[in-house]
Design a protein around this motif. Structure first.
Motif, short mmCIF file in Angstrom:
data_model
loop_
_atom_site.label_atom_id
_atom_site.label_comp_id
_atom_site.label_asym_id
_atom_site.label_seq_id
_atom_site.Cartn_x
_atom_site.Cartn_y
_atom_site.Cartn_z
N GLY A 119 0.81 -1.22 0.00
CA GLY A 119 0.00 0.00 0.00
C GLY A 119 0.84 1.26 0.00
N ARG A 120 1.94 1.26 0.75
CA ARG A 120 2.80 2.44 0.80
C ARG A 120 3.50 2.65 -0.54
NH1 ARG A 120 6.75 2.75 5.78
NH2 ARG A 120 7.07 4.79 4.79
N VAL A 122 2.36 1.72 -3.56
CA VAL A 122 1.37 2.20 -4.51
C VAL A 122 1.02 3.66 -4.22
CG1 VAL A 122 -0.98 1.88 -5.38
CG2 VAL A 122 0.45 -0.11 -4.89
N GLU A 123 0.92 4.00 -2.94
CA GLU A 123 0.63 5.39 -2.57
C GLU A 123 1.75 6.32 -3.05
OE1 GLU A 123 -0.16 8.07 1.48
OE2 GLU A 123 0.21 5.92 1.62
N ALA A 124 3.00 5.88 -2.93
CA ALA A 124 4.12 6.70 -3.39
C ALA A 124 4.07 6.90 -4.90
CB ALA A 124 5.45 6.04 -3.00
N SER A 126 1.33 7.02 -6.67
CA SER A 126 0.25 8.00 -6.88
C SER A 126 0.75 9.42 -6.59
CB SER A 126 -0.95 7.68 -5.99
OG SER A 126 -1.50 6.43 -6.32
N GLN A 127 1.56 9.56 -5.55
CA GLN A 127 2.10 10.87 -5.21
C GLN A 127 3.05 11.36 -6.29
OE1 GLN A 127 1.19 12.85 -2.50
NE2 GLN A 127 2.33 14.36 -3.72
N LYS A 130 1.04 13.02 -8.89
CA LYS A 130 0.59 14.32 -8.43
C LYS A 130 1.72 15.36 -8.48
CE LYS A 130 -2.83 12.30 -5.30
NZ LYS A 130 -3.20 12.09 -3.87
N SER A 158 3.53 -5.38 -6.19
CA SER A 158 3.36 -3.93 -6.18
C SER A 158 3.37 -3.36 -7.59
CB SER A 158 4.47 -3.29 -5.34
OG SER A 158 4.36 -3.65 -3.98
N ASN A 161 0.02 -3.88 -9.07
CA ASN A 161 -0.96 -2.95 -8.51
C ASN A 161 -0.78 -1.54 -9.05
OD1 ASN A 161 -0.84 -4.71 -5.38
ND2 ASN A 161 -2.50 -4.75 -6.88
N GLU A 165 -3.73 0.36 -10.86
CA GLU A 165 -4.36 1.39 -10.05
C GLU A 165 -3.85 2.81 -10.32
OE1 GLU A 165 -4.22 0.35 -5.90
OE2 GLU A 165 -4.46 -1.80 -6.36
N VAL A 166 -2.61 2.93 -10.78
CA VAL A 166 -2.01 4.26 -10.93
C VAL A 166 -1.79 4.63 -12.39
CG1 VAL A 166 -0.10 5.76 -10.25
CG2 VAL A 166 -0.89 3.95 -8.69
#
Length: 354
Positions: A119-120, A122-124, A126-127, A130, A158, A161, A165-166
């Motif tokens: 999760g971290r 994938v979140e990175a 996404s960031q 941005k 990862s 994902n 997702e991204v």
């Protein structure tokens, strides 16, 4: 041109050189123009010519950069590619790379942690989108996937994902890999693999003794043979000679890599190279320019050491021929705010890749 030619050999490379180090401005400009025309027409600049360019006097730096900028614009257009990386597993590395604070052989205080959760990661990714990056790289400490096969499976998960997702372009830097690793990464959705040679073969023993140069080359070839793009370059300012900087370039050209990251040593406390004097800004710009002429149509990416070494001259990397750079932080050091780099690119009237 009135100059004498002399032949020298470094490793397996023959340098047929003119004597331009003390040449006049006119003679140096003649050499620059010859090499620029060759680069524009994809006629390879020779190692000897590249070495002569590196040794031109200081008053040739602006003509050299202008030539590199012309070649960049001709082959790569007016767009800049931006990437962002995540230090997904840090420290406790059994490799003895002299520049790296993550090595167990160093006395630095680098962060140490196991592989981040999916999760971290994938979140990175996404960031990174941005922040304005087009590429996102997962980087892990250690020699390679063989040391922890569970981590490798998690990294592949990862990547899958991030793909679903991204949607960002996916890269990874995982150390030494085999053909099987490369195939698995490709299947997971990886698009580009990063693995630096670090420096020239003839200087490599001063940098790392726990991993052979041939292992680096074989990892690059495994990625290429699996159908991945390859990002492969090195670090400058570790004590190598001008000849060895071109020796590295010739090796990268032989391997036919796609993207060439140019890093410039940021000596860190506790590493074996902490006392090395950093390269001067104009020397860095000279290296970037020569690499652009040596690799006319490849991505030239200025990465580690940009902020600390170039300071107020950071924007000149693009006029020196670079068409790519990194946004955000590096593995163990801080970078600039993404908005500052985006503003810099906009002020130069360059465009960011969509």
């Amino acid at each position: 041109m009135n100059h004498q030619t002399r032949i020298t050999h470094i490793g397996n490379i023959e340098f047929a050189r003119g004597e331009y180090k003390t040449a006049s401005m006119n003679t140096g400009t003649d050499l620059i123009n010859i090499c620029a025309e060759k680069a524009l027409h994809m006629d390879p600049v020779t190692p000897g010519q590249a070495l002569d360019l590196l040794n031109l006097p200081a008053d040739c730096i602006m003509p050299l950069m202008a030539a590199a900028d012309r070649v960049r614009r001709f082959h790569k257009g007016n767009v800049i590619s931006l990437c962002s990386i995540l230090n997904a597993r840090s420290g406790a590395c059994t490799e003895d790379c002299a520049f790296c604070p993550q090595s167990v052989y160093q006395k630095s205080e680098a962060d140490e942690y196991r592989l981040m959760e999916n999760g971290r990661i994938v979140e990175a990714a996404s960031q990174a989108v941005k922040d304005g990056a087009q590429k996102f790289g997962i980087v892990t400490s250690g020699k390679g996937p063989e040391a922890d096969k569970g981590d490798f499976a998690a990294i592949c998960g990862s990547i899958k994902n991030i793909r679903s997702e991204v949607g960002i372009y996916r890269c990874a830097s995982l150390g030494v890999i085999t053909p099987d690793h490369a195939a698995a990464l490709k299947e997971a959705g990886l698009q580009e693999f990063h693995h630096n040679l670090e420096t020239a073969r003839s200087f490599y023993h001063n940098v790392c003794t726990t991993r052979s140069y041939d292992e680096n080359v074989e990892s690059v070839m495994a990625a290429k043979n699996a159908g991945l793009r390859v990002c492969c370059g090195g670090i400058f300012g570790m004590g190598e000679t001008a000849e060895q900087r071109i020796e590295l370039a010739e090796e990268l050209r032989r391997l036919d890599v796609d993207s060439i990251p140019l890093n410039f040593l940021h000596p860190l406390k506790g590493t074996k190279l902490e006392g090395v004097k950093p390269l001067r800004p104009l020397e860095i710009l000279r290296i970037i320019s020569v690499y652009r002429l040596f690799f006319p149509d490849r991505d030239i990416k200025v990465a580690g050491g940009r902020e600390v070494n170039l300071r107020d001259l950071q924007s000149f990397i693009f006029f020196a021929g670079a068409n790519s750079t990194m946004l955000g932080n590096y593995l163990t050091t801080k970078g600039r705010k993404a908005e500052d780099d985006l503003k810099m690119i906009a002020d130069l009237e360059l465009e960011v890749v969509d």
